[in-house]
Design a protein around this motif. Structure first.
Motif, PDB file in Angstrom:
ATOM      1  N   ARG A  88       7.772  39.068  38.363  1.00  0.00           N
ATOM      2  CA  ARG A  88       6.747  38.812  39.513  1.00  0.00           C
ATOM      3  C   ARG A  88       5.847  37.544  38.978  1.00  0.00           C
ATOM      4  N   TYR A  89       5.454  37.204  37.997  1.00  0.00           N
ATOM      5  CA  TYR A  89       4.443  35.942  37.589  1.00  0.00           C
ATOM      6  C   TYR A  89       5.507  34.662  37.834  1.00  0.00           C
ATOM      7  N   LEU A  90       6.837  34.907  37.404  1.00  0.00           N
ATOM      8  CA  LEU A  90       7.730  33.522  37.840  1.00  0.00           C
ATOM      9  C   LEU A  90       7.972  33.515  39.074  1.00  0.00           C
ATOM     10  N   ILE A  91       7.975  34.488  40.200  1.00  0.00           N
ATOM     11  CA  ILE A  91       7.979  34.420  41.644  1.00  0.00           C
ATOM     12  C   ILE A  91       6.737  33.713  42.310  1.00  0.00           C
ATOM     13  N   ASN A  92       5.655  34.289  41.707  1.00  0.00           N
ATOM     14  CA  ASN A  92       4.419  33.590  41.953  1.00  0.00           C
ATOM     15  C   ASN A  92       4.389  32.065  41.490  1.00  0.00           C
ATOM     16  N   SER A  93       4.511  31.614  40.465  1.00  0.00           N
ATOM     17  CA  SER A  93       4.751  30.360  40.021  1.00  0.00           C
ATOM     18  C   SER A  93       5.654  29.274  40.941  1.00  0.00           C
ATOM     19  N   VAL A  94       6.732  30.035  40.914  1.00  0.00           N
ATOM     20  CA  VAL A  94       7.631  29.029  41.744  1.00  0.00           C
ATOM     21  C   VAL A  94       7.307  28.949  43.193  1.00  0.00           C
ATOM     22  N   ALA A  95       6.741  29.931  43.837  1.00  0.00           N
ATOM     23  CA  ALA A  95       6.036  30.056  45.103  1.00  0.00           C
ATOM     24  C   ALA A  95       4.845  28.949  45.232  1.00  0.00           C
TER      25      ALA A  95
END
Length: 307
Positions: free
Chosen positions: A96-103
Motif C-alpha cells: 500500500r505504501y509502495l503504491i502511494n510512493s509511486v503515485a
C-alpha cells in the motif's frame, strides 16, 4: 632484432603502473568500499535474526541468518511469528505504501517536468517587452535562496484550506508544478538550441505551441530524462512534508511508514531486522534507476549545447 627488443622494453615500461596511479587506484578502492559498507551492513542486519542481533552486534556476517525481516516487511508473517523472531508484531502495509510512493513521485515528476519545460522555453525563446524576461527570471531564481523550511507552514495552510490534507494530491501539490532549479536547468539547454531550427519550423507554418511540443521537447529528451530521474528520486526520498500532511494509510508514503514501523517498539527493543529489510526494499528501485542511468545523468548535467 635490437630495434624490436627496444620497442618491447619500452612497451613494458609504459605498461608498468606508476606509484601515483597505484595510490590513486588504492584511494578509489577505499572510497568505493566506504561507500558500499553501509549498504552491506543494511543487508547483513536485514538477514539477521532480530533476537540475536543484540548479543552479536559487531559480527560481519548475518547473525542466525533468516529471511524473517523481509517477511515482516512484506507482511508475510503473523503477529505470533514476528514476536517469536524478536519483531514488534506491528504491521507494515508495504505494498500500500509502495503504491502511494509511486503515485506521488510519478505525479510530481510528470507535472514538474511539463510545467518547468514550458516556463524554461518561455524564458529562453519567447520575446518579452523591454527587459521583463530577465527581471522575472532573476526574481524566479531568487527562489533558490529561500530555504524549504520557510515554505512548509504557508504550504500547509494552503493545503488545509483546499481540503487536501491526508490525500495523495496534498502530498504532491507543493512541488508538482515547477521548481526554480528545474526551470534553470532546462532553460540552459533551450538557450543553446540553434535559432535556425525554430525559424525553419516557423517557415513550415508551425506555431509556438507546436514548436515546443514537436521540436523542442524531443530535442531536450536527454536533459529531461536526467531532470526526471533527479526529481523522481527527490520526491521518493521526501519525508518531512508527507509527515505533516498524511495521517492515514490512504496517503502515507514509504518514508513515513518506515518511521512509524520503527516506532512500533517491542519490549526487547527496535525491530532492526525488519526495519533494515523494509529500508533496503524501499531504496532498491532508486538504486537500480540511478545505477542504470548514472552515466547519462553525469553527461547531461555538464552539457553545453547540441552536437
Amino acid at each position: 632484432m635490437a630495434a624490436v627488443a627496444d620497442t618491447t622494453t619500452v612497451r613494458r615500461v609504459r605498461r608498468r603502473p606508476s606509484p601515483g596511479r597505484i595510490v590513486a587506484w588504492a584511494v578509489m578502492a577505499a572510497v568505493v568500499l566506504i561507500t558500499l559498507l553501509p549498504f552491506y551492513w543494511i543487508l547483513r542486519t536485514a538477514l539477521s535474526s532480530n533476537s540475536a542481533l543484540a548479543a552479536h552486534p559487531g559480527d560481519l556476517l548475518p547473525v542466525e541468518a533468516t529471511t524473517g525481516g523481509f517477511e515482516r516487511a512484506l507482511g508475510l508473517q503473523s503477529t505470533e511469528e514476528a514476536i517469536a523472531q524478536g519483531g514488534s508484531g506491528g504491521g507494515l502495509k508495504f505494498w500500500r505504501y509502495l503504491i502511494n510512493s509511486v503515485a506521488v513521485s510519478t505525479l510530481i515528476t510528470v507535472c514538474q517536468i511539463l510545467f518547468s519545460a514550458m516556463a524554461a522555453y518561455a524564458f529562453a525563446r519567447l520575446r518579452w517587452r523591454g527587459r521583463g524576461r530577465e527581471k522575472v527570471f532573476g526574481l524566479f531564481l531568487a527562489g533558490l535562496m529561500v530555504p524549504a523550511i520557510f515554505t512548509l507552514l504557508p504550504n500547509f495552510v494552503l493545503i488545509k484550506q483546499l481540503g487536501l490534507v491526508d490525500s495523495l494530491l496534498g502530498v504532491a501539490l507543493p512541488t508538482m508544478f515547477m521548481t526554480p532549479f528545474a526551470v534553470f536547468f532546462l532553460r540552459q539547454f533551450f538557450m543553446n538550441v540553434p535559432r535556425e531550427v525554430e525559424e525553419a519550423a516557423l517557415l513550415d507554418g508551425a506555431g509556438k505551441i507546436r514548436i515546443f511540443f514537436r521540436v523542442m521537447l524531443p530535442m531536450a529528451s536527454t536533459p529531461i530524462l536526467t531532470l526526471g530521474l533527479l526529481t523522481y528520486i527527490t520526491a521518493w526520498n521526501d519525508y518531512f512534508w508527507p509527515l505533516m500532511v498524511s495521517y492515514s494509510d490512504s496517503s502515507r508514503v514509504l518514508t513515513v511508514a518506515l518511521a512509524i514501523f520503527r516506532a512500533q517498539t517491542p519490549q526487547s527493543g527496535y525491530d532492526w531486522s525488519g526495519l533494515m529489510a523494509a529500508t533496503l526494499i524501499a531504496a532498491l528501485p532508486m538504486l537500480v534507476l540511478f545505477g542504470f542511468f548514472a552515466r547519462r545523468i553525469v553527461g547531461s548535467i555538464s552539457f553545453t549545447g547540441i552536437k
